[in-house]
Write an enzyme that holds these catalytic residues in place. Structure first.
Site, PDB file in Angstrom:
ATOM      1  N   THR A 175     -11.755  28.344 -20.100  1.00  0.00           N
ATOM      2  CA  THR A 175     -13.153  27.957 -19.941  1.00  0.00           C
ATOM      3  C   THR A 175     -13.839  29.244 -19.526  1.00  0.00           C
ATOM      4  O   THR A 175     -13.175  30.118 -18.982  1.00  0.00           O
ATOM      5  CB  THR A 175     -13.234  26.925 -18.799  1.00  0.00           C
ATOM      6  OG1 THR A 175     -12.548  25.754 -19.200  1.00  0.00           O
ATOM      7  CG2 THR A 175     -14.648  26.574 -18.409  1.00  0.00           C
ATOM      8  N   ARG A 203     -13.384  13.619 -26.354  1.00  0.00           N
ATOM      9  CA  ARG A 203     -12.978  13.906 -24.967  1.00  0.00           C
ATOM     10  C   ARG A 203     -13.964  14.902 -24.323  1.00  0.00           C
ATOM     11  O   ARG A 203     -14.358  15.887 -24.926  1.00  0.00           O
ATOM     12  CB  ARG A 203     -11.569  14.486 -24.985  1.00  0.00           C
ATOM     13  CG  ARG A 203     -11.000  14.859 -23.599  1.00  0.00           C
ATOM     14  CD  ARG A 203     -11.021  16.330 -23.399  1.00  0.00           C
ATOM     15  NE  ARG A 203     -10.327  16.731 -22.175  1.00  0.00           N
ATOM     16  CZ  ARG A 203     -10.517  17.912 -21.585  1.00  0.00           C
ATOM     17  NH1 ARG A 203     -11.371  18.782 -22.102  1.00  0.00           N
ATOM     18  NH2 ARG A 203      -9.859  18.221 -20.501  1.00  0.00           N
ATOM     19  N   VAL A 204     -14.363  14.614 -23.099  1.00  0.00           N
ATOM     20  CA  VAL A 204     -15.209  15.529 -22.321  1.00  0.00           C
ATOM     21  C   VAL A 204     -14.439  15.901 -21.059  1.00  0.00           C
ATOM     22  O   VAL A 204     -13.876  15.025 -20.396  1.00  0.00           O
ATOM     23  CB  VAL A 204     -16.559  14.865 -21.950  1.00  0.00           C
ATOM     24  CG1 VAL A 204     -17.375  15.768 -21.035  1.00  0.00           C
ATOM     25  CG2 VAL A 204     -17.364  14.541 -23.214  1.00  0.00           C
ATOM     26  N   GLY A 205     -14.403  17.184 -20.731  1.00  0.00           N
ATOM     27  CA  GLY A 205     -13.630  17.640 -19.573  1.00  0.00           C
ATOM     28  C   GLY A 205     -14.491  17.928 -18.361  1.00  0.00           C
ATOM     29  O   GLY A 205     -15.665  17.549 -18.291  1.00  0.00           O
ATOM     30  N   ASP A 206     -13.907  18.625 -17.402  1.00  0.00           N
ATOM     31  CA  ASP A 206     -14.583  18.890 -16.120  1.00  0.00           C
ATOM     32  C   ASP A 206     -15.811  19.779 -16.245  1.00  0.00           C
ATOM     33  O   ASP A 206     -16.714  19.714 -15.403  1.00  0.00           O
ATOM     34  CB  ASP A 206     -13.608  19.549 -15.142  1.00  0.00           C
ATOM     35  CG  ASP A 206     -13.113  20.890 -15.663  1.00  0.00           C
ATOM     36  OD1 ASP A 206     -12.618  20.933 -16.811  1.00  0.00           O
ATOM     37  OD2 ASP A 206     -13.231  21.887 -14.942  1.00  0.00           O
ATOM     38  N   THR A 226     -11.641  26.370 -13.726  1.00  0.00           N
ATOM     39  CA  THR A 226     -11.060  26.460 -15.065  1.00  0.00           C
ATOM     40  C   THR A 226      -9.632  25.923 -15.014  1.00  0.00           C
ATOM     41  O   THR A 226      -8.945  26.093 -14.011  1.00  0.00           O
ATOM     42  CB  THR A 226     -11.087  27.917 -15.599  1.00  0.00           C
ATOM     43  OG1 THR A 226     -10.231  28.015 -16.742  1.00  0.00           O
ATOM     44  CG2 THR A 226     -10.640  28.935 -14.585  1.00  0.00           C
ATOM     45  N   GLY A 227      -9.208  25.276 -16.091  1.00  0.00           N
ATOM     46  CA  GLY A 227      -7.872  24.685 -16.137  1.00  0.00           C
ATOM     47  C   GLY A 227      -7.947  23.345 -16.841  1.00  0.00           C
ATOM     48  O   GLY A 227      -8.906  23.072 -17.572  1.00  0.00           O
ATOM     49  N   GLY A 229      -8.943  19.913 -17.382  1.00  0.00           N
ATOM     50  CA  GLY A 229     -10.113  19.247 -16.811  1.00  0.00           C
ATOM     51  C   GLY A 229      -9.824  17.943 -16.106  1.00  0.00           C
ATOM     52  O   GLY A 229     -10.464  17.623 -15.092  1.00  0.00           O
TER      53      GLY A 229
HETATM   54  N1  GLY Z   1     -11.515  23.008 -18.104  1.00  0.00           N
HETATM   55  C1  GLY Z   1     -11.899  22.708 -19.408  1.00  0.00           C
HETATM   56  C2  GLY Z   1     -11.496  21.394 -19.877  1.00  0.00           C
HETATM   57  O1  GLY Z   1     -10.504  20.830 -19.423  1.00  0.00           O
HETATM   58  O2  GLY Z   1     -12.171  20.862 -20.716  1.00  0.00           O
END
Ligand code: GLY
Length: 309
Positions: A175, A203-206, A226-227, A229
């Protein structure tokens, strides 16, 4: 956990501006990757630094927009592909003075979703989070660069996607993010990503979720993560890290605690974060093998490393 040893400094009347940028937590496969990531983060720092006099928000937006426009990082054009072979982008922005946030998820019509997220942070009392077609519809309205969904796909990303076609496990993807403190004492956070490679469609992440992927409040500081999500979504890592500053913890200890809480519960979720405090201290920390990140400020040498230990 690796982190800087920067101790929290006494509160200053006029803070010394500081910008931190990262290009993602992961495992850099080769020296060539390390060099490419280092150069992209250094250039993002330089772009952000040029805007730091205009404020923390301008600096983080310049840094993140630059990394989105680079094709080597997992954001904007060149980002990783989902299971169906499409690029869908998430981004988030938070203003430390107003606590307003803006977020977008599953964007396909611009390489710069951070511009949409920033525009949404001016919407309503709290800000706004839009996904899919509603987020794409903003592109022309706010004057972000318009592209077709196919324009976001690079040859390199397609090759990586093809190589992973038969692999079951979702792999961690980088990220990009930035946090800044300006001379007025304002802090801001911005983050952008293509998410996990071969992620499920939709899919939507953090990175699009306030509190998980980003948090910014003038009283304490700003953090982006970052990582993988889903781990940060469950722990609310960015907000947790900033709130830990309200106690006696130094920035390095707050960063370490937030990441330890994450790795205690999510053994297979290496992660990283950058943190700037309202009094001008910082931490860069990661549990991943590498995280290309750095810092810059007026009168300070631009520093970029791929491991922070
Ligand atoms: N950290 C980015 C994601 O998992 O989408």
């Amino acid at each position: 956990v690796s982190s800087t040893r920067a101790a929290r400094k006494p509160r200053r009347a006029a803070p010394i501006p500081l910008l931190l940028v990262h290009g993602g937590a992961g495992a850099l496969a080769s020296d060539r990757d390390r060099r490419i990531h280092t150069r992209a983060v250094r250039e993002a720092l330089q772009h952000g630094l040029e805007r730091l006099e205009s404020g923390a928000a301008a600096a983080v937006l310049a840094a993140v927009s630059y990394m989105e426009s680079e094709t080597v990082l997992n954001a904007g054009r060149g980002a990783t592909l989902d299971v169906s072979g499409r690029v869908t982008l998430d981004a988030g922005f938070m203003d430390g003075r107003t606590l307003r946030f803006g977020s977008v998820g599953c964007v396909t019509r611009t390489p710069n979703p951070i511009i949409l997220a920033h525009a949404l942070s001016r919407d309503g009392t709290y800000g706004r989070f839009l996904v899919g077609a509603s987020a794409d519809a903003l592109v022309e309205r706010v004057g972000a660069p318009l592209c077709s969904p196919e324009d976001l796909i690079t040859h390199r990303a397609l090759e990586v996607w093809r190589g992973r076609r038969n692999k079951e496990r979702l792999v961690s993807a980088d990220t990009v993010g930035a946090v800044a403190l300006d001379a007025e004492g304002q802090v801001a956070a911005a983050v952008s990503t293509g998410g996990l490679s071969r992620k499920p469609a939709g899919r939507v992440g953090d990175s699009a979720v306030v509190g998980a992927g980003f948090w910014s409040e003038n009283r304490l500081g700003a953090c982006v993560t970052t990582g993988i999500g889903e781990a940060m979504l469950r722990e609310g890592t960015a907000r947790r890290c900033v709130k830990l500053l309200a106690g006696d913890l130094s920035p390095a200890d707050a960063a370490q605690t937030a990441l330890e809480e994450l790795s205690d519960r999510h053994k297979r979720a290496p992660a990283g974060l950058i943190l700037v405090t309202s009094d001008g201290a910082f931490a860069i920390a990661h549990t991943s093998p590498a995280m290309t990140a750095g810092l810059a400020g007026p009168g300070r040498r631009v520093t970029v490393r791929s491991r922070w230990a």
